[in-house]
Design a protein around this motif. Structure first.
Motif, PDB file in Angstrom:
ATOM      1  N   ILE A  20       0.827  -1.205   0.000  1.00  0.00           N
ATOM      2  CA  ILE A  20       0.000   0.000   0.000  1.00  0.00           C
ATOM      3  C   ILE A  20       0.859   1.252   0.000  1.00  0.00           C
ATOM      4  CG2 ILE A  20      -0.293  -0.220   2.524  1.00  0.00           C
ATOM      5  CD1 ILE A  20      -2.985   1.241   0.351  1.00  0.00           C
ATOM      6  N   VAL A  21       2.029   1.200   0.665  1.00  0.00           N
ATOM      7  CA  VAL A  21       2.918   2.365   0.712  1.00  0.00           C
ATOM      8  C   VAL A  21       3.486   2.652  -0.665  1.00  0.00           C
ATOM      9  CG1 VAL A  21       4.982   3.338   1.757  1.00  0.00           C
ATOM     10  CG2 VAL A  21       3.453   1.918   3.116  1.00  0.00           C
ATOM     11  N   TRP A  22       3.893   1.582  -1.364  1.00  0.00           N
ATOM     12  CA  TRP A  22       4.384   1.773  -2.732  1.00  0.00           C
ATOM     13  C   TRP A  22       3.302   2.404  -3.593  1.00  0.00           C
ATOM     14  CZ3 TRP A  22       9.043   2.332  -3.760  1.00  0.00           C
ATOM     15  CH2 TRP A  22      10.059   1.539  -3.206  1.00  0.00           C
ATOM     16  N   TYR A  23       2.078   1.890  -3.427  1.00  0.00           N
ATOM     17  CA  TYR A  23       0.981   2.421  -4.236  1.00  0.00           C
ATOM     18  C   TYR A  23       0.806   3.909  -3.979  1.00  0.00           C
ATOM     19  CZ  TYR A  23      -3.602   2.960  -6.261  1.00  0.00           C
ATOM     20  OH  TYR A  23      -4.640   3.396  -7.011  1.00  0.00           O
ATOM     21  N   LEU A  24       0.756   4.286  -2.678  1.00  0.00           N
ATOM     22  CA  LEU A  24       0.525   5.690  -2.349  1.00  0.00           C
ATOM     23  C   LEU A  24       1.679   6.567  -2.815  1.00  0.00           C
ATOM     24  CD1 LEU A  24      -1.115   5.357   1.152  1.00  0.00           C
ATOM     25  CD2 LEU A  24      -2.190   5.790  -1.047  1.00  0.00           C
ATOM     26  N   LEU A  25       2.914   6.029  -2.758  1.00  0.00           N
ATOM     27  CA  LEU A  25       4.058   6.810  -3.232  1.00  0.00           C
ATOM     28  C   LEU A  25       3.918   7.115  -4.721  1.00  0.00           C
ATOM     29  CD1 LEU A  25       7.172   5.278  -1.465  1.00  0.00           C
ATOM     30  CD2 LEU A  25       6.309   7.608  -1.325  1.00  0.00           C
ATOM     31  N   LYS A  26       3.550   6.080  -5.501  1.00  0.00           N
ATOM     32  CA  LYS A  26       3.385   6.289  -6.949  1.00  0.00           C
ATOM     33  C   LYS A  26       2.297   7.320  -7.214  1.00  0.00           C
ATOM     34  CE  LYS A  26       4.447   1.521  -8.222  1.00  0.00           C
ATOM     35  NZ  LYS A  26       3.864   0.348  -8.876  1.00  0.00           N
ATOM     36  N   VAL A  27       1.177   7.193  -6.461  1.00  0.00           N
ATOM     37  CA  VAL A  27       0.076   8.133  -6.669  1.00  0.00           C
ATOM     38  C   VAL A  27       0.530   9.552  -6.357  1.00  0.00           C
ATOM     39  CG1 VAL A  27      -2.181   8.844  -5.827  1.00  0.00           C
ATOM     40  CG2 VAL A  27      -1.744   6.452  -6.274  1.00  0.00           C
ATOM     41  N   SER A  28       1.313   9.721  -5.264  1.00  0.00           N
ATOM     42  CA  SER A  28       1.687  11.097  -4.922  1.00  0.00           C
ATOM     43  C   SER A  28       2.635  11.691  -5.955  1.00  0.00           C
ATOM     44  CB  SER A  28       2.257  11.204  -3.513  1.00  0.00           C
ATOM     45  OG  SER A  28       2.830  10.018  -3.120  1.00  0.00           O
ATOM     46  N   VAL A  29       3.479  10.866  -6.577  1.00  0.00           N
ATOM     47  CA  VAL A  29       4.342  11.397  -7.639  1.00  0.00           C
ATOM     48  C   VAL A  29       3.481  11.941  -8.774  1.00  0.00           C
ATOM     49  CG1 VAL A  29       6.002  10.778  -9.429  1.00  0.00           C
ATOM     50  CG2 VAL A  29       6.317   9.945  -7.107  1.00  0.00           C
ATOM     51  N   LEU A  30       2.435  11.175  -9.155  1.00  0.00           N
ATOM     52  CA  LEU A  30       1.582  11.629 -10.260  1.00  0.00           C
ATOM     53  C   LEU A  30       0.794  12.885  -9.884  1.00  0.00           C
ATOM     54  CD1 LEU A  30       0.244   8.453 -11.998  1.00  0.00           C
ATOM     55  CD2 LEU A  30       1.672  10.242 -12.924  1.00  0.00           C
ATOM     56  N   VAL A  31       0.383  12.966  -8.602  1.00  0.00           N
ATOM     57  CA  VAL A  31      -0.331  14.170  -8.167  1.00  0.00           C
ATOM     58  C   VAL A  31       0.579  15.386  -8.300  1.00  0.00           C
ATOM     59  CG1 VAL A  31      -1.348  15.309  -6.180  1.00  0.00           C
ATOM     60  CG2 VAL A  31      -1.935  12.962  -6.676  1.00  0.00           C
ATOM     61  N   MET A  32       1.869  15.206  -7.944  1.00  0.00           N
ATOM     62  CA  MET A  32       2.843  16.301  -8.099  1.00  0.00           C
ATOM     63  C   MET A  32       2.947  16.733  -9.559  1.00  0.00           C
ATOM     64  SD  MET A  32       4.325  16.662  -5.101  1.00  0.00           S
ATOM     65  CE  MET A  32       4.033  15.724  -3.642  1.00  0.00           C
ATOM     66  N   VAL A  33       2.924  15.742 -10.480  1.00  0.00           N
ATOM     67  CA  VAL A  33       2.994  16.080 -11.908  1.00  0.00           C
ATOM     68  C   VAL A  33       1.800  16.950 -12.290  1.00  0.00           C
ATOM     69  CG1 VAL A  33       2.963  15.148 -14.244  1.00  0.00           C
ATOM     70  CG2 VAL A  33       4.298  14.020 -12.488  1.00  0.00           C
ATOM     71  N   PHE A  34       0.607  16.584 -11.775  1.00  0.00           N
ATOM     72  CA  PHE A  34      -0.593  17.388 -12.002  1.00  0.00           C
ATOM     73  C   PHE A  34      -0.347  18.837 -11.584  1.00  0.00           C
ATOM     74  CE2 PHE A  34      -3.820  14.033 -12.594  1.00  0.00           C
ATOM     75  CZ  PHE A  34      -4.742  14.742 -13.322  1.00  0.00           C
ATOM     76  N   ILE A  35       0.208  19.010 -10.370  1.00  0.00           N
ATOM     77  CA  ILE A  35       0.411  20.359  -9.831  1.00  0.00           C
ATOM     78  C   ILE A  35       1.463  21.107 -10.645  1.00  0.00           C
ATOM     79  CG2 ILE A  35       1.115  21.635  -7.794  1.00  0.00           C
ATOM     80  CD1 ILE A  35       0.038  19.302  -6.133  1.00  0.00           C
ATOM     81  N   LEU A  36       2.531  20.383 -11.026  1.00  0.00           N
ATOM     82  CA  LEU A  36       3.591  21.018 -11.808  1.00  0.00           C
ATOM     83  C   LEU A  36       3.049  21.479 -13.153  1.00  0.00           C
ATOM     84  CD1 LEU A  36       6.540  21.732 -11.799  1.00  0.00           C
ATOM     85  CD2 LEU A  36       7.071  19.521 -12.781  1.00  0.00           C
ATOM     86  N   LEU A  37       2.179  20.662 -13.773  1.00  0.00           N
ATOM     87  CA  LEU A  37       1.578  21.048 -15.051  1.00  0.00           C
ATOM     88  C   LEU A  37       0.766  22.320 -14.874  1.00  0.00           C
ATOM     89  CD1 LEU A  37       0.333  17.772 -16.708  1.00  0.00           C
ATOM     90  CD2 LEU A  37       2.123  19.292 -17.481  1.00  0.00           C
ATOM     91  N   ARG A  38       0.047  22.398 -13.741  1.00  0.00           N
ATOM     92  CA  ARG A  38      -0.788  23.566 -13.502  1.00  0.00           C
ATOM     93  C   ARG A  38       0.048  24.836 -13.449  1.00  0.00           C
ATOM     94  NH1 ARG A  38      -4.564  25.565  -8.462  1.00  0.00           N
ATOM     95  NH2 ARG A  38      -4.154  27.699  -9.017  1.00  0.00           N
ATOM     96  N   THR A  39       1.216  24.752 -12.798  1.00  0.00           N
ATOM     97  CA  THR A  39       2.025  25.967 -12.662  1.00  0.00           C
ATOM     98  C   THR A  39       2.738  26.329 -13.936  1.00  0.00           C
ATOM     99  OG1 THR A  39       3.721  24.524 -11.817  1.00  0.00           O
ATOM    100  CG2 THR A  39       2.539  25.843 -10.222  1.00  0.00           C
ATOM    101  N   SER A  40       2.994  25.359 -14.829  1.00  0.00           N
ATOM    102  CA  SER A  40       3.913  25.662 -15.920  1.00  0.00           C
ATOM    103  C   SER A  40       3.242  25.872 -17.263  1.00  0.00           C
ATOM    104  CB  SER A  40       4.953  24.545 -16.038  1.00  0.00           C
ATOM    105  OG  SER A  40       4.322  23.297 -15.976  1.00  0.00           O
ATOM    106  N   LEU A  41       1.960  25.558 -17.395  1.00  0.00           N
ATOM    107  CA  LEU A  41       1.356  25.670 -18.726  1.00  0.00           C
ATOM    108  C   LEU A  41       0.329  26.804 -18.784  1.00  0.00           C
ATOM    109  CD1 LEU A  41       0.818  21.943 -19.677  1.00  0.00           C
ATOM    110  CD2 LEU A  41       2.535  23.509 -20.542  1.00  0.00           C
TER     111      LEU A  41
END
Lengths: 174, 323
Positions: free
Chosen positions: B266-287
Motif C-alpha cells: 500500500i505504501v508503494w501504491y501511495l508513493l506512486k500516486v503522490s508522484v503523479l499528483v505532483m505532476v498534475f500540480i507542476l503542469l498547472r504551474t507551468s502551462l
C-alpha cells in the motif's frame, strides 16, 4: 415467489425506471424531463446488471446516460428552452392524433404480456453472468453483419453531419 | 453478515482518509506552487501551514449558503452533490493493495468510465440551474470539453484492456507482474493523462471556470458548502486520475523484487500516486491556458487519431505476439 435481496433490488430498480419514465413525459420543464430520463436509464442499467449482463449495464450508463443525454442537455441549454413551448405544439387533440401512437403502444404491450407469460423465457433469465468476452465473441461472430451495417449507418451519418455543418457562407471552400 | 460489517468498516476508513487527504492536497498544491514560483505560500496556520485547509473549512462553514432566487433551486442544490458522489463512487473499484479495495468488480474499468461520464452532469447542471450568463457559458464549455475528451479517454484505455484481457482492475494490476504497461502503452498513458486533466477541469484545461473570461464559470453563483463540494470534487478528481494511472500503467501496488520487500504494497501504491499528483500540480504551474476552440481542435485532430493508432498498433503487436 421468493424475495431474495437480488430480486428485491431488481424490482426496486424496475420501479424507479417506471416512475422516472412516467415523469419524463409529464414534466413541463425540458431539462427536468431529461434528468428523469437519465435516472430511468441508470435504473435500467441496474436491472441489466442484476440480470447478469454487467457489460451491457456499463455501456448503458457510458453511452446513453453519459454521452447521448449530455448532448441532449447541451442542445437544450444552447437553445435556452426552459418551459415547454406549448404554443408551438399542435393544438387539436382529435382521435386521429392519438390513433397511431396508441396502436403501436398496444402492439408492444401485447408482445410484452406474451413474453412475460411465456415459460421458456423465464427459465432463460437465470443467474448466468454474460461477461464482456462473450459479448465480443457474439458481436464479431454470428452478428458480424449487424455490426458492419451499424458501422455503415454511423459513417454515413457522420459524413452527412459534416456536410451540413460545413461553413459555405464565409468563403468556406466547397 | 460479519463480512458485510467488515466491508462497511473498510468503506468508511477509505472515505475517512480520502476526503481529508483531498483537503490536504489543496494545501500541498498551494505550498508547492509557492516554492516553484519562489515565494512561501500559506505557512501561517500550524507547523508549515499544515492546518491551512482546516482554517479554510471553518471559513467556508461560516459563509452564508446562498441559493439565488432566480435559480432552479432543486437542480442548483443537487448539482455539486452529483459531482462529489460520482468521483467518490469511482474510488470503490480501485484496488489499493492486494487486499484493500471496496469492490472487486469484473467491469471495474467500465464502472470508472461510467462514473466519469456521469460526473459531467454536475458541471452542466450547475451552469444551467444558476440561470446566469457566465455560469451557462461555463456549463456549455464543460459539456463540449468533457464529451470530446471522454471519447478518447475510453479509447486510450483499450490498449491496456487488450494486453491484460480483462476489465477487472485487480486483474489488470496482476497482469503487469512481468512489466508495467507504461513500457508498451506509453502513448496510451499520455492520451489518458491529458484526457484526465480535461475531465477534472484542471489547468491548462480549466476553461469551464476560466476566471479571466468567465468570472468563475459554472460555479459563479455558488458559495459556502456547495462551493466547497465542487472544490472537493476537483481535488478528488485529481487523486482519482492519479490512482487510475498508477493502476493501469504503473503496476498498481507492484514493485520490482528488491524494492518490493522494503515497504508494504500500500505504501508503494501511495508513493506512486503522490508522484503523479505532483505532476498534475507542476503542469498547472507551468502551462498557459489555450483558447477554447484550440482545446477542442487539439482533442479531435491530435488526441483522437493518436488514441486510434495506438489501439491499432497494440492490437497488431498483441496478435503477432510481439508484446
Amino acid at each position: 415467489m421468493n424475495f431474495s435481496p437480488i430480486v428485491t433490488m431488481f424490482y426496486l430498480a424496475a420501479l424507479i425506471a417506471i416512475v422516472a419514465s412516467i415523469k419524463v413525459v409529464t414534466r413541463k420543464n425540458t431539462v427536468h424531463a431529461l434528468l428523469y430520463l437519465v435516472i430511468s436509464l441508470i435504473a435500467v442499467a441496474v436491472c441489466f446488471y442484476l440480470m447478469g449482463a454487467p457489460f451491457a449495464a456499463g455501456l448503458e450508463v457510458i453511452v446513453y446516460a453519459g454521452a447521448i443525454l449530455v448532448l441532449f442537455v447541451f442542445a437544450i441549454m444552447l437553445f435556452g428552452l426552459r418551459e415547454d413551448e406549448t404554443q408551438y405544439a399542435p393544438s387539436h387533440h382529435g382521435i386521429s392524433m392519438w390513433f397511431g401512437p396508441v396502436t403501436l403502444a398496444l402492439v408492444l404491450l401485447a408482445q410484452l404480456l406474451y413474453t412475460i407469460n411465456h415459460q421458456g423465457i423465464q427459465q432463460q433469465l437465470s443467474a448466468t453472468v454474460i461477461d464482456s468476452k462473450q459479448v465480443g465473441i457474439l458481436l464479431y461472430g454470428p452478428y458480424l453483419l449487424a455490426v458492419e451495417i451499424a458501422s455503415f449507418l454511423l459513417l454515413s451519418g457522420l459524413i452527412a453531419a459534416y456536410h451540413f455543418a460545413k461553413d459555405v457562407t464565409h468563403g468556406g471552400q466547397q | 453478515m460479519h463480512d458485510t460489517w467488515l466491508k462497511l468498516f473498510e468503506i468508511s476508513i477509505i472515505l475517512g482518509l480520502l476526503i481529508p487527504s483531498a483537503a490536504m492536497l489543496v494545501w500541498v498544491e498551494r505550498r508547492l506552487i509557492g516554492i516553484w514560483q519562489d515565494r512561501l505560500g500559506p505557512n501561517r496556520v500550524g507547523p508549515f501551514g499544515i492546518l491551512q485547509s482546516f482554517a479554510d473549512l471553518i471559513k467556508i462553514l461560516g459563509k452564508e449558503d446562498w441559493v439565488p432566487p432566480f435559480s432552479d433551486k432543486l437542480v442548483f442544490i443537487v448539482a455539486p452533490v452529483i459531482g462529489a458522489v460520482c468521483v467518490l463512487m469511482s474510488f470503490a473499484v480501485i484496488p489499493f493493495s492486494p487486499n484493500i479495495g471496496v469492490a472487486d468488480l469484473n467491469i471495474g474499468l467500465l464502472f470508472f468510465l461510467a462514473m466519469a461520464s456521469l460526473a459531467v452532469y454536475s458541471v452542466v447542471l450547475a451552469g444551467w440551474a444558476s440561470n446566469s450568463k457566465y455560469a451557462l457559458l461555463g456549463g456549455m464549455r464543460a459539456a463540449a470539453q468533457t464529451v470530446s475528451y471522454e471519447v478518447f479517454m475510453g479509447l486510450s484505455l483499450m490498449g491496456v484492456v487488450l494486453l491484460s484481457g480483462s476489465f477487472n482492475l485487480r486483474e489488470i494490476v496482476l497482469s503487469q507482474q512481468s512489466g508495467w504497461f507504461i513500457q508498451t502503452q506509453f502513448v496510451g498513458f499520455i492520451v489518458f493523462f491529458i484526457a484526465g486533466i480535461a475531465e477534472s477541469h484542471r489547468l491548462p484545461f480549466d476553461l469551464p471556470e476560466a476566471e479571466t473570461e468567465l468570472t468563475a464559470g459554472f460555479h459563479t453563483e455558488y458559495s459556502g458548502l456547495k462551493f466547497a463540494l465542487f472544490f472537493l470534487g476537483e481535488y478528488l478528481g485529481v487523486m482519482l486520475i492519479s490512482c487510475m494511472s498508477v493502476v493501469l500503467f504503473f503496476g498498481g501496488w507492484l514493485m520490482p523484487e528488491p524494492l518490493a520487500s522494503w515497504l508494504p504494497a500500500i505504501v508503494w501504491y501511495l508513493l506512486k500516486v503522490s508522484v503523479l499528483v505532483m505532476v498534475f500540480i507542476l503542469l498547472r504551474t507551468s502551462l498557459p491556458r489555450p483558447r477554447f476552440d484550440q482545446l477542442l481542435l487539439f482533442g479531435w485532430k491530435y488526441m483522437l487519431p493518436l488514441a486510434l493508432v495506438n489501439l491499432l498498433v497494440t492490437a497488431v503487436l498483441a496478435l503477432t505476439e510481439v508484446i
